[in-house]
Design an enzyme around this catalytic site. Structure first.
Site, mmCIF file in Angstrom:
data_model
loop_
_atom_site.group_PDB
_atom_site.id
_atom_site.type_symbol
_atom_site.label_atom_id
_atom_site.label_comp_id
_atom_site.label_asym_id
_atom_site.label_seq_id
_atom_site.Cartn_x
_atom_site.Cartn_y
_atom_site.Cartn_z
ATOM 1 C CG HIS A 222 -14.031 5.548 43.807
ATOM 2 N ND1 HIS A 222 -12.714 5.622 43.417
ATOM 3 C CD2 HIS A 222 -14.747 5.426 42.652
ATOM 4 C CE1 HIS A 222 -12.630 5.564 42.101
ATOM 5 N NE2 HIS A 222 -13.849 5.445 41.615
ATOM 6 C CD GLU B 44 -11.463 4.663 48.696
ATOM 7 O OE1 GLU B 44 -10.317 4.466 48.266
ATOM 8 O OE2 GLU B 44 -12.495 4.502 48.004
ATOM 9 C CB CYS C 192 -8.314 6.215 42.741
ATOM 10 S SG CYS C 192 -9.609 7.363 43.239
ATOM 11 C CB ALA D 35 -24.763 -28.540 35.797
ATOM 12 N NE ARG E 280 -26.126 -17.732 33.380
ATOM 13 C CZ ARG E 280 -27.086 -18.347 32.688
ATOM 14 N NH1 ARG E 280 -28.192 -17.669 32.341
ATOM 15 N NH2 ARG E 280 -26.968 -19.625 32.354
ATOM 16 C CG ASP F 21 -30.295 -26.547 26.225
ATOM 17 O OD1 ASP F 21 -30.889 -27.611 25.972
ATOM 18 O OD2 ASP F 21 -29.180 -26.487 26.768
ATOM 19 C CB VAL G 182 -17.861 -24.683 23.561
ATOM 20 C CG1 VAL G 182 -17.438 -23.337 24.148
ATOM 21 C CG2 VAL G 182 -18.636 -24.469 22.270
#
Length: 381
Positions: free
Chosen positions: A54, A56, A82, A161, A191, A207, A308
């Site tokens: 981690h 730290e 944690c 887009a 992405r 596509d 969609v």
């Protein structure tokens, strides 16, 4: 004692380190940490991969490698350390053992059981603790992780887009390229920050996309594995599609309905993993996002076509939108829209956005915003 201004400066540095982990550490959160002694940074670290050290621990190790002692120093960390044994030992124990005198935290761990527990353990050991410095940017950085922990479902971002009149393709499906290179690079970084990407069968047919992440335009190297999801109720995806045959086909999931023909199912299952929704005619999107959550997918990017997009919006499953606008107008009644479906019949039912951010991307404009949800939508998972 450091001033709040100094605390903020150091925490901003820790946040900049944490951002390096975005898209790399899921299902863990992206965390950054710096170790400060007498007003100077003696060690830095960020969580680089799930199962590895981690932030730290890396900051402490770097300080020790430089010959600096962490005893008496202040640790700035973007998320509560944690306090339980998981893939790695608890960071709270390491901080106490190293003799860190003060710990400054941006935000608490969202898990119900450890929330605040790490800070209590530190205080019990005599460590001075402060919480809430740069809390909002720290929570935004790990919004997907926070949501996944609380709902067991991924955070859904809808990306499109389009032209200024909201078109994503001509009537015959031409879409390359609506936006310019700068906007496309920005979209690829978006992405990269996700665990999974989803499109519909028609997008694959039109596509034949790879649906991979390539951050460098000069290389074909895939920078990270990304789960690729194709919605295909009747299992009609072309068997020659890239997502079914390329080197990353082990990351493809084709999601079909309960009524998908057995022969087509068998053909697909020879190539990729197939998930069958319990719904008979269409894929149950609520079931899908819950299934993704069970597979430790914390963030989902929806890049499908207009139908969609409309399905996810009408189901109330979209948390955020990322729209890219090109200074072009297609017009026409048959050119393809970014959002199809039935649409709102009254202005009061229109989709509302909040925390809207605009960005100039070459000649294009990028928009990121949160979707305003009602109480029913908030209970989706």
């Amino acid at each position: 004692m450091a001033s709040q201004q100094q605390d903020t400066i150091f925490m901003k540095r820790a946040l900049s380190l944490a951002r390096r982990g975005v898209g790399r550490v899921s299902p863990n959160p992206a965390v950054g940490a710096i170790l400060v002694s007498r007003g100077k940074i003696i060690g830095e670290g960020w969580h680089q991969k799930a199962g590895q050290a981690h932030a730290e621990i890396r900051a402490i190790e770097q300080a020790q490698e430089r010959g600096k002692l962490p005893r008496g120093a202040t640790m700035y960390v973007t998320l509560e350390p944690c306090s339980t044994h998981g893939r790695t030992p608890p960071c709270t124990e390491a901080l106490i053992r190293a003799g860190v005198k003060r710990v400054v935290v941006a935000c608490l761990d969202p898990k119900p059981s450890p929330e605040g527990r790490g800070l209590k353990l530190l205080r019990a050991a005599g460590v001075s603790v402060q919480n809430g410095i740069c809390r909002l940017p720290a929570e935004r950085l790990n919004a997907a992780f926070f949501q996944w922990i609380r709902t067991k479902c991924p955070r859904v971002t809808l990306k499109a887009a389009m032209t200024l009149d909201g078109k994503i393709a001509t009537a015959d499906g031409q879409s390359k390229w609506i936006t310019g290179e700068v906007a496309r690079r920005h979209a690829m970084r978006l992405r990269h920050s996700m665990d999974a990407i989803l499109v519909g069968r028609q997008t694959v047919e039109a596509d034949d996309p790879s649906l991979t992440v390539r951050l460098s335009p000069s290389t074909h190297t895939i920078s990270k594995p990304l789960m690729r999801i194709v919605l295909d109720s009747r299992a009609r995806i072309p068997l020659g599609a890239k997502v079914l045959n390329d080197d990353m086909k082990h990351m493809t999931r084709v999601v079909v309905s309960a009524s998908a023909p057995a022969g087509r199912l068998a053909a697909l299952q020879k190539r990729v993993e197939v998930w069958q929704s319990p719904a008979k005619t269409r894929v149950d999107l609520f079931w899908l996002v819950q299934t993704l959550g069970c597979h430790e997918v914390t963030s989902l990017l929806v890049e499908g076509g207009g139908e969609v997009h409309a399905s996810f919006l009408e189901a109330g499953l979209v948390d955020e939108v990322a729209f890219y606008y090109a200074p072009k107008v297609l017009g026409g009644t048959t050119s393809r829209r970014a959002i199809a479906g039935k649409g709102a019949t009254q202005l009061s039912a229109a989709l509302r956005l909040d925390q809207v951010r605009w960005r100039q991307l070459g000649m294009d404009l990028g928009l990121r915003a949160l979707v305003v949800k009602n109480s029913i939508q908030d209970l989706r998972c």
